[in-house]
Design an enzyme around this catalytic site. Structure first.
Site, PDB file in Angstrom:
ATOM      1  N   GLY A   1      47.109  43.844  37.401  1.00 32.72           N
ATOM      2  CA  GLY A   1      48.066  43.847  38.499  1.00 32.72           C
ATOM      3  C   GLY A   1      49.061  42.704  38.476  1.00 32.72           C
TER       4      GLY A   1
ATOM      5  N   GLY B   1      45.812  50.982  36.318  1.00 30.05           N
ATOM      6  CA  GLY B   1      45.812  50.910  37.773  1.00 30.05           C
ATOM      7  C   GLY B   1      47.135  51.375  38.346  1.00 30.05           C
ATOM      8  N   GLY B   2      48.015  50.420  38.621  1.00 26.77           N
ATOM      9  CA  GLY B   2      49.276  50.705  39.306  1.00 26.77           C
ATOM     10  C   GLY B   2      50.076  51.859  38.712  1.00 26.77           C
TER      11      GLY B   2
ATOM     12  N   TRP C   1      42.860  54.540  40.792  1.00 20.72           N
ATOM     13  CA  TRP C   1      43.759  54.467  41.961  1.00 20.72           C
ATOM     14  C   TRP C   1      43.374  53.353  42.919  1.00 20.72           C
ATOM     15  CZ3 TRP C   1      45.308  60.056  43.985  1.00 20.72           C
ATOM     16  CH2 TRP C   1      46.109  60.672  43.007  1.00 20.72           C
TER      17      TRP C   1
ATOM     18  N   GLU D   1      37.383  43.611  40.218  1.00 20.30           N
ATOM     19  CA  GLU D   1      37.604  43.487  41.665  1.00 20.30           C
ATOM     20  C   GLU D   1      36.286  43.652  42.422  1.00 20.30           C
ATOM     21  OE1 GLU D   1      40.811  46.311  41.877  1.00 20.30           O
ATOM     22  OE2 GLU D   1      42.092  44.899  40.794  1.00 20.30           O
TER      23      GLU D   1
ATOM     24  N   GLU E   1      39.164  44.495  30.341  1.00 17.73           N
ATOM     25  CA  GLU E   1      40.235  44.199  31.291  1.00 17.73           C
ATOM     26  C   GLU E   1      40.251  42.710  31.603  1.00 17.73           C
ATOM     27  OE1 GLU E   1      41.316  47.965  33.690  1.00 17.73           O
ATOM     28  OE2 GLU E   1      39.684  46.954  34.727  1.00 17.73           O
TER      29      GLU E   1
HETATM   30  P1  PGA Z   1      46.699  47.493  36.586  1.00 17.68           P
HETATM   31  O1  PGA Z   1      45.121  47.641  36.885  1.00 17.68           O
HETATM   32  O2  PGA Z   1      47.045  48.549  35.572  1.00 17.68           O
HETATM   33  O3  PGA Z   1      47.347  47.730  37.903  1.00 17.68           O
HETATM   34  O4  PGA Z   1      46.897  46.127  36.045  1.00 17.68           O
HETATM   35  C1  PGA Z   1      44.221  47.942  35.856  1.00 17.68           C
HETATM   36  C2  PGA Z   1      42.827  48.030  36.394  1.00 17.68           C
HETATM   37  O5  PGA Z   1      42.440  47.209  37.240  1.00 17.68           O
HETATM   38  O6  PGA Z   1      42.059  48.928  35.993  1.00 17.68           O
END
Ligand code: PGA
Length: 249
Positions: free
Chosen positions: A169, A230-231, A10, A95, A163
């Site tokens: 994102g 993520g999203g 999240w 990130e 990833e």
């Molecule tokens: P995303 O993020 O699905 O929004 O691209 C994936 C993640 O950073 O784990």
């Protein structure tokens, strides 16, 4: 056989109101054929753990400190996360590597701290677009794997998430060949380092713009044992079809 894993990250999203999504997800997936993990922000960990109690969804955190306790303002130890109800922790997300300059050595130390508290470490790695365009992808992820994953990794305590930074994102997804190439490479590297028995049990997740519409083809790629999402993990209506796709993969 590796049990598949649908993991939701999240990130810095969610307040108490978001727990309704978790309750909804739990009702939709009371007896799933795959593991389900949701990693909300730390402020929600204990409430999220309460919200899923008695169900099939596990709760994880998004980072931990490498030390057990001490003078580290704003940080959280693995023991604290476990105490709040987490059974897993995402480590080395790109990130955090970018925003907090986390090194492979730090990620490895954090993973060891997680293991000491019986938390599953979901260790993230992946190349930037520049690195991919320079043809360095396998070198980069191989180096990250070697330096971020502790020697004490096992199939029970470690999950690896590939990833690509440029896919997170952005709505951009590598080709299925590119995903397959990296996942096969990671499996081979794990076999070399840990032996076939341990390596065959470690789950390899793909992450980066996974959506209900592209999950099916991604989950059909060899050595993709699930996704870190993520999203599309924020709403039960989006994450649920991804879980169902994984169950049927
Ligand atoms: P995303 O993020 O699905 O929004 O691209 C994936 C993640 O950073 O784990």
């Amino acid at each position: 056989m590796r049990r598949k894993l649908a993991a939701g990250n999240w990130k810095m999203n969610g307040t108490g109101a978001s727990l309704a999504e978790l309750a909804d997800l739990g009702e939709r997936h009371a007896d799933p054929a795959v593991d389900i993990l949701i990693c909300p922000p730390a402020t929600l960990l204990s409430r999220a753990a309460e919200a899923v109690q008695g169900g099939a969804i596990a709760i994880g955190a998004q980072d931990c400190h490498a030390e057990a306790a001490g003078a580290h303002t704003g940080d959280l130890s693995a023991a604290m996360l476990k105490d709040a109800g987490a059974s897993a922790v995402i480590l080395g997300h790109s990130e955090r590597r970018a925003d907090h300059s986390e090194s492979d050595a730090q990620v490895r130390a954090k993973a060891e701290a997680a293991f000491a508290e019986d938390l599953i470490a979901v260790i993230c790695l992946g190349e930037t677009l520049e690195q991919r365009e320079a043809g360095e992808t396998l070198k980069i992820v191989g180096d990250q794997l070697a330096a971020s994953v502790p020697d004490s990794a096992t199939a029970a305590n470690t999950v690896i998430a590939y990833e690509p930074v440029w896919a997170i994102g952005t709505g951009k997804v590598p080709t299925l060949e590119q995903i397959g190439e990296v996942h096969n490479f990671l499996r081979t590297e794990l076999v070399h380092r840990f032996g076939a028995e341990i390596a065959d049990g470690i789950r390899l997740l793909y992450g980066g713009s996974v959506k209900p519409g592209n999950a099916g083809e991604i989950f059909a790629v060899a050595n993709v044992d699930g996704a870190l999402v993520g999203g599309a993990s924020l709403k039960a209506a989006d994450f649920s079809p991804i879980i169902e796709t994984l169950e049927n993969a």
